[in-house]
Design an enzyme around this catalytic site. Sequence first.
Site, PDB file in Angstrom:
ATOM      1  N   LYS A 115       0.818  -1.217   0.000  1.00 25.55           N
ATOM      2  CA  LYS A 115       0.000   0.000   0.000  1.00 25.55           C
ATOM      3  C   LYS A 115       0.853   1.268   0.000  1.00 25.55           C
ATOM      4  CE  LYS A 115      -4.164  -1.964   2.079  1.00 25.55           C
ATOM      5  NZ  LYS A 115      -5.146  -1.896   3.188  1.00 25.55           N
ATOM      6  N   LYS A 201     -10.361  -9.176 -10.406  1.00 24.84           N
ATOM      7  CA  LYS A 201     -11.390  -9.327  -9.386  1.00 24.84           C
ATOM      8  C   LYS A 201     -12.516  -8.331  -9.596  1.00 24.84           C
ATOM      9  CE  LYS A 201     -10.664 -10.040  -5.065  1.00 24.84           C
ATOM     10  NZ  LYS A 201     -10.209  -9.943  -3.654  1.00 24.84           N
ATOM     11  N   LYS A 204     -15.362  -2.464  -6.820  1.00 29.21           N
ATOM     12  CA  LYS A 204     -16.168  -1.239  -6.848  1.00 29.21           C
ATOM     13  C   LYS A 204     -15.442  -0.127  -7.601  1.00 29.21           C
ATOM     14  CE  LYS A 204     -14.408   1.107  -2.748  1.00 29.21           C
ATOM     15  NZ  LYS A 204     -14.760   1.966  -1.617  1.00 29.21           N
TER      16      LYS A 204
END
Length: 339
Positions: A115, A201, A204
């Site tokens: 991240k 995947k 959203k």
Amino acid sequence: MRIVSGIQPTGNLHLGNYLGAIRNWVRMQDDAEAAGGQCLYFLADLHALSLPLVPAELTSHTREMVAALVACGIDPERSILFNQAQVPHHAEMQWLLNGTARMGWLNRMTQWKDKAGKNREGSSVALFTYPVLQAADVLLYQATHVPVGEDQKQHLELARDIAQKFNNDFASEAEPIFTLPAPFIPPEAARIMSLRDGTAKMSKSDPSDMARINLTDDADTIMQKVKKAKTDPEPLPSEKAGLEGRAEAKNLVSIYSAMTGESVDAVLAQHGGEGFGKFKPALGEALIAHLAPINARFVELRQDTAALDAILRKGSEKARELSVPTLNAAYRALGLVRG
């Protein structure tokens, strides 16, 4: 058995969220109750502070997640459902555990590396230390089991290391402060991929709404998305091995399997040889049959802000009461004077 698990409050909930995590929570609730155990499910809104956020969106996403969990089958009367922000003991316990956690342990966290990327100096301190908050989340409640997927195994190992070191440093072997939680491996969840790209995947963040089935989609929208889902020109195989190298076909069959409870082999035994022109409507009907009641309940609940806030308030009261003994024991073990 006491199971503790958290989920970040994100918006635009979709089929991947439901099959990847939420449905397993419902099963765990039922299994734990049958075994005389207890489940605590929390919305990890404090964890959301580790990355850039829009405050108003965090508020709405938190309520939306409560609506989704309840619509999917989490019963606030049978499980403790709450958000971290209403239980300040999570943040307190994190600070107490920061003295035990080690920089080297946190530096090894692969999610921190992923991240933060090349911008470690520009990342928040919260992003670096949130695994300690994760440890506090479960140790605070003397969790015996924590559901983990592949991406969370390392964080549970860290929680166990912190608990063990704290017990060694500040408690006796006969009276440890913390229970070392064991990993609970849920039944394998279907890995749901994008309807537009079977190698990615379902997400959203995909710019195309046609790539996902949202929990807010009505029956017509679901059928439309399924019929327009990317496929290949070959008919379905009769055996599982025939799906290799056919990412989109494999994804649609996996979704059908997850919706009906039939194995992939059983699905192919029934539909092998069919073209997608025939299979897609059957898949759409299976999705609609399963998701329509969830959708109706979710849409209804999402509008009732007062009811959602009441669910969180009641669950948070239970969580605070349950966490006090462990928090107090940790303070005493550290020699902190509290009056």
